[in-house]
Scaffold this active site. Structure first.
Site, PDB file in Angstrom:
ATOM      1  N   ARG A 159       0.843  -1.191   0.000  1.00 52.82           N
ATOM      2  CA  ARG A 159       0.000   0.000   0.000  1.00 52.82           C
ATOM      3  C   ARG A 159       0.882   1.245   0.000  1.00 52.82           C
ATOM      4  O   ARG A 159       2.012   1.235   0.502  1.00 52.82           O
ATOM      5  CB  ARG A 159      -0.887   0.015   1.247  1.00 52.82           C
ATOM      6  CG  ARG A 159      -1.893   1.161   1.271  1.00 52.82           C
ATOM      7  CD  ARG A 159      -2.588   1.286   2.615  1.00 52.82           C
ATOM      8  NE  ARG A 159      -3.525   2.413   2.595  1.00 52.82           N
ATOM      9  CZ  ARG A 159      -4.117   2.916   3.670  1.00 52.82           C
ATOM     10  NH1 ARG A 159      -3.876   2.396   4.866  1.00 52.82           N
ATOM     11  NH2 ARG A 159      -4.950   3.945   3.567  1.00 52.82           N
ATOM     12  N   HIS A 160       0.360   2.331  -0.543  1.00 55.89           N
ATOM     13  CA  HIS A 160       1.076   3.612  -0.489  1.00 55.89           C
ATOM     14  C   HIS A 160       1.290   4.042   0.964  1.00 55.89           C
ATOM     15  O   HIS A 160       0.618   3.576   1.889  1.00 55.89           O
ATOM     16  CB  HIS A 160       0.297   4.689  -1.243  1.00 55.89           C
ATOM     17  CG  HIS A 160      -1.096   4.902  -0.701  1.00 55.89           C
ATOM     18  ND1 HIS A 160      -1.353   5.590   0.466  1.00 55.89           N
ATOM     19  CD2 HIS A 160      -2.306   4.497  -1.169  1.00 55.89           C
ATOM     20  CE1 HIS A 160      -2.656   5.617   0.690  1.00 55.89           C
ATOM     21  NE2 HIS A 160      -3.252   4.954  -0.281  1.00 55.89           N
ATOM     22  N   ARG A 176      -1.045   9.291   3.895  1.00 55.62           N
ATOM     23  CA  ARG A 176      -1.533  10.372   3.033  1.00 55.62           C
ATOM     24  C   ARG A 176      -2.363  11.371   3.838  1.00 55.62           C
ATOM     25  O   ARG A 176      -2.720  11.133   4.988  1.00 55.62           O
ATOM     26  CB  ARG A 176      -2.407   9.797   1.907  1.00 55.62           C
ATOM     27  CG  ARG A 176      -3.613   9.017   2.425  1.00 55.62           C
ATOM     28  CD  ARG A 176      -4.633   8.744   1.346  1.00 55.62           C
ATOM     29  NE  ARG A 176      -5.682   7.835   1.773  1.00 55.62           N
ATOM     30  CZ  ARG A 176      -6.706   8.160   2.550  1.00 55.62           C
ATOM     31  NH1 ARG A 176      -6.830   9.403   3.004  1.00 55.62           N
ATOM     32  NH2 ARG A 176      -7.616   7.260   2.887  1.00 55.62           N
ATOM     33  N   ARG A 216      -0.244   9.311  -5.324  1.00 54.46           N
ATOM     34  CA  ARG A 216       0.362   8.863  -4.070  1.00 54.46           C
ATOM     35  C   ARG A 216       0.923   7.450  -4.183  1.00 54.46           C
ATOM     36  O   ARG A 216       1.885   7.099  -3.496  1.00 54.46           O
ATOM     37  CB  ARG A 216      -0.644   8.951  -2.921  1.00 54.46           C
ATOM     38  CG  ARG A 216      -1.890   8.087  -3.069  1.00 54.46           C
ATOM     39  CD  ARG A 216      -2.841   8.325  -1.908  1.00 54.46           C
ATOM     40  NE  ARG A 216      -4.089   7.591  -2.021  1.00 54.46           N
ATOM     41  CZ  ARG A 216      -5.175   8.014  -2.667  1.00 54.46           C
ATOM     42  NH1 ARG A 216      -5.141   9.188  -3.296  1.00 54.46           N
ATOM     43  NH2 ARG A 216      -6.277   7.294  -2.705  1.00 54.46           N
ATOM     44  N   LYS A 234     -13.953  -2.075   5.801  1.00 55.94           N
ATOM     45  CA  LYS A 234     -13.248  -2.893   4.817  1.00 55.94           C
ATOM     46  C   LYS A 234     -13.939  -4.240   4.599  1.00 55.94           C
ATOM     47  O   LYS A 234     -13.966  -4.758   3.478  1.00 55.94           O
ATOM     48  CB  LYS A 234     -11.794  -3.116   5.260  1.00 55.94           C
ATOM     49  CG  LYS A 234     -10.996  -1.835   5.371  1.00 55.94           C
ATOM     50  CD  LYS A 234     -11.035  -1.019   4.078  1.00 55.94           C
ATOM     51  CE  LYS A 234     -10.286   0.281   4.214  1.00 55.94           C
ATOM     52  NZ  LYS A 234     -10.520   1.185   3.045  1.00 55.94           N
ATOM     53  N   HIS A 237      -3.549   0.295  -3.318  1.00 62.71           N
ATOM     54  CA  HIS A 237      -4.379   0.916  -2.287  1.00 62.71           C
ATOM     55  C   HIS A 237      -4.829  -0.133  -1.272  1.00 62.71           C
ATOM     56  O   HIS A 237      -4.793  -1.330  -1.534  1.00 62.71           O
ATOM     57  CB  HIS A 237      -5.621   1.553  -2.914  1.00 62.71           C
ATOM     58  CG  HIS A 237      -5.340   2.594  -3.948  1.00 62.71           C
ATOM     59  ND1 HIS A 237      -5.113   3.918  -3.631  1.00 62.71           N
ATOM     60  CD2 HIS A 237      -5.255   2.513  -5.299  1.00 62.71           C
ATOM     61  CE1 HIS A 237      -4.913   4.608  -4.748  1.00 62.71           C
ATOM     62  NE2 HIS A 237      -4.991   3.785  -5.780  1.00 62.71           N
ATOM     63  N   ASP A 238      -5.352   0.342  -0.136  1.00 60.31           N
ATOM     64  CA  ASP A 238      -5.793  -0.591   0.897  1.00 60.31           C
ATOM     65  C   ASP A 238      -7.003  -1.412   0.474  1.00 60.31           C
ATOM     66  O   ASP A 238      -7.098  -2.611   0.803  1.00 60.31           O
ATOM     67  CB  ASP A 238      -6.076   0.135   2.212  1.00 60.31           C
ATOM     68  CG  ASP A 238      -7.038   1.296   2.076  1.00 60.31           C
ATOM     69  OD1 ASP A 238      -7.250   1.793   0.950  1.00 60.31           O
ATOM     70  OD2 ASP A 238      -7.591   1.746   3.107  1.00 60.31           O
TER      71      ASP A 238
END
Length: 481
Positions: free
Chosen positions: A102-103, A106, A186, A310, A371-372
């Site tokens: 993941r990034h 942010r 990102r 999630k 991404h998550d």
């Protein structure tokens, strides 16, 4: 001391990669200079056991870099290793590694930013009488939007350093990591910072580059937007909204009592709590918002909100469409592990995956940035983190649940799949094996008959991924219905 900047910027004489409709191939990002940075030594707040849920974490970093509660900020949690890294058995040698990361941390996205500002405005238009809330009157909201924070950039840089140090044996001049990223800035910046950290750790002997950027406007195995039938919203769903009205009630009452006339509702409180992690990762130091909400015991409930978000977003609580978005990446992973062509008709871009320049096989090291939500979809598609349906009315029975988003998808989270060749010294038998780690914790894989070391024979691992290999048994067809 110099610090890593949040935006990955090449030397003026180099060419920054542009995102094209399909791909970007072979464009070199100039590695950032090796950076010396201070070790964060941040204050921590004393924590009491939660009345809602007492955390039972196996994390080695139980205090968290930003205080004890910073390991339970759901998907806004800064990365921490869930377990110490355990080397494979002595009779096994890793010959391929696949990282899905993941990034880094942010700033808030656009929609939450509006809601945070709206709730904050309600507080700042009235006189605050509660001592613990006095700082709010002089608080200035100056966060960016969507992009990496400097701390988030450093997370990915450090992950690159760790990757080089751990898997040095897989790297050679003609065998650098093959790096891809989804096209959000990102994510692209995180990939660039990772390559910079990797290069710095090798004293610039090995300088991997970001080779492919996959547009999020089309099929993209590193993003969860390829299924049109699955809504993408930053607003709480029914389950999450119901839980907000349960866990924030006393907190909302406290805030309204301390700021008479503010008129906050429970949703306002939810977004105000988010100021804790976002201000913290923006400034690289613990925010006063964290101390306020820690004193109100908000974070166990906040964490469970993230679990629900999630689970009912791209996890199994969504139905099969959530996990279906992880099928494409899973099939790419199987192709790499077995050195065979990708067999997929879901979210893969066939133009990219059929081209050796954009999807090479026979490599020893792959790193993908995402991404998550996509990570959750992949975990679910692969059968990781099995859990009973989450009961949004009460998390009390979730003490032993594997589904903890703070340990699954923190900022800079990473799933690592190691392929290894083993001799028959441990009784496992000669041959190729696979093990899966999430944030350093080795994952049990009973579906493929894993042994005491949680190793699966490669053939058995491939067979266990029937959901992906069969396109979700037709579920993907519903994405275009």
């Amino acid at each position: 001391m110099s610090h890593l900047t949040a935006s990955y910027r090449p030397h003026p004489q180099s060419t920054r990669p542009l995102i094209v409709s399909k791909m970007l191939v072979g464009t070199s990002l100039l590695a950032l200079a090796a950076l010396a940075h201070d070790v964060l030594a941040l204050p921590s707040a004393a924590q009491s056991p939660s009345a809602i849920r007492i955390r039972k974490s196996t994390a080695t970093n139980t205090t968290g870099v930003f205080g004890p509660d910073s390991t339970i900020w759901a998907e806004d949690t800064p990365y921490f290793p869930v377990a110490d890294y355990v080397a494979p058995p002595s009779n096994c040698e890793i010959d391929q590694v696949n990282i899905l990361e993941r990034h880094g941390a942010r700033y808030p996205k656009k929609s939450p930013t509006k809601k945070i500002k709206s709730a904050l405005k309600k507080l700042q238009k009235v006189t605050i009488t509660e001592t613990s809330m006095q700082f709010i009157s002089n608080f200035t909201y100056d966060l960016g939007e969507d992009d990496l924070t400097p701390y988030g950039a450093l997370q990915s840089y450090d992950a690159g350093v760790e990757a080089y140090q751990r898997y040095t044996s897989l790297v050679e001049a003609n065998g650098l990591p093959f790096v891809r990223a989804s096209s959000s800035q990102r994510v692209v910046d995180s990939a660039g910072n990772w390559t910079a950290g990797f290069a710095a750790a090798s004293n610039s002997v090995y300088t991997p580059v970001l080779s492919v950027i996959i547009s999020e406007d089309g099929n993209d195995t590193l993003n969860d937007g390829s299924c049109a039938a699955l809504s993408d919203s930053d607003s709480p769903g029914d389950q999450e909204a119901a839980w907000i009205d349960i866990y924030t009630v006393n907190i909302t009452d406290y805030l309204n009592a301390g700021a008479p006339g503010a008129g906050l509702d429970n949703t306002d409180t939810q977004y105000l709590i988010e100021l804790c992690p976002f201000v913290t990762v923006a400034n690289s130091e613990r925010s006063e918002w964290c101390d306020l909400f820690s004193s109100l015991d908000a974070f166990p409930g906040f964490e469970y909100y993230g679990d629900l978000d999630k689970y009912y977003g791209t996890g199994w609580g969504q139905g099969d469409l959530g996990p279906a978005q992880g099928i494409g990446y899973t099939n790419e992973l199987l192709a790499r592990l077995t050195n065979t062509a990708v067999n997929d008709s879901t979210s893969t871009d066939t133009t990219l995956d059929s081209n050796p320049a954009t999807f090479p096989l026979n490599r020893t090291f792959y790193a993908d940035f995402t991404h998550d939500d996509l990570l959750i979809a992949v975990y679910s598609a692969m059968g990781l983190f099995p859990t009973p349906a989450l009961n949004y009315s009460s998390p009390d029975d979730q003490e032993t649940s594997a589904w903890r988003v703070s340990e699954m998808t923190p900022f800079a989270a990473r799933m690592v799949v190691e392929r290894m060749s083993c001799s028959d010294e441990s009784g496992s038998g000669d041959g190729e094996y696979v093990r899966v780690l999430v944030n350093q914790a080795v994952q049990p894989m009973p579906s493929c008959g894993s042994d005491d070391n949680d190793l699966c024979a490669l053939d058995a691992f491939v067979e266990s991924q029937a959901f992906a290999r069969n396109s979700g048994y037709g579920i993907w067809n519903e994405c275009s219905d």
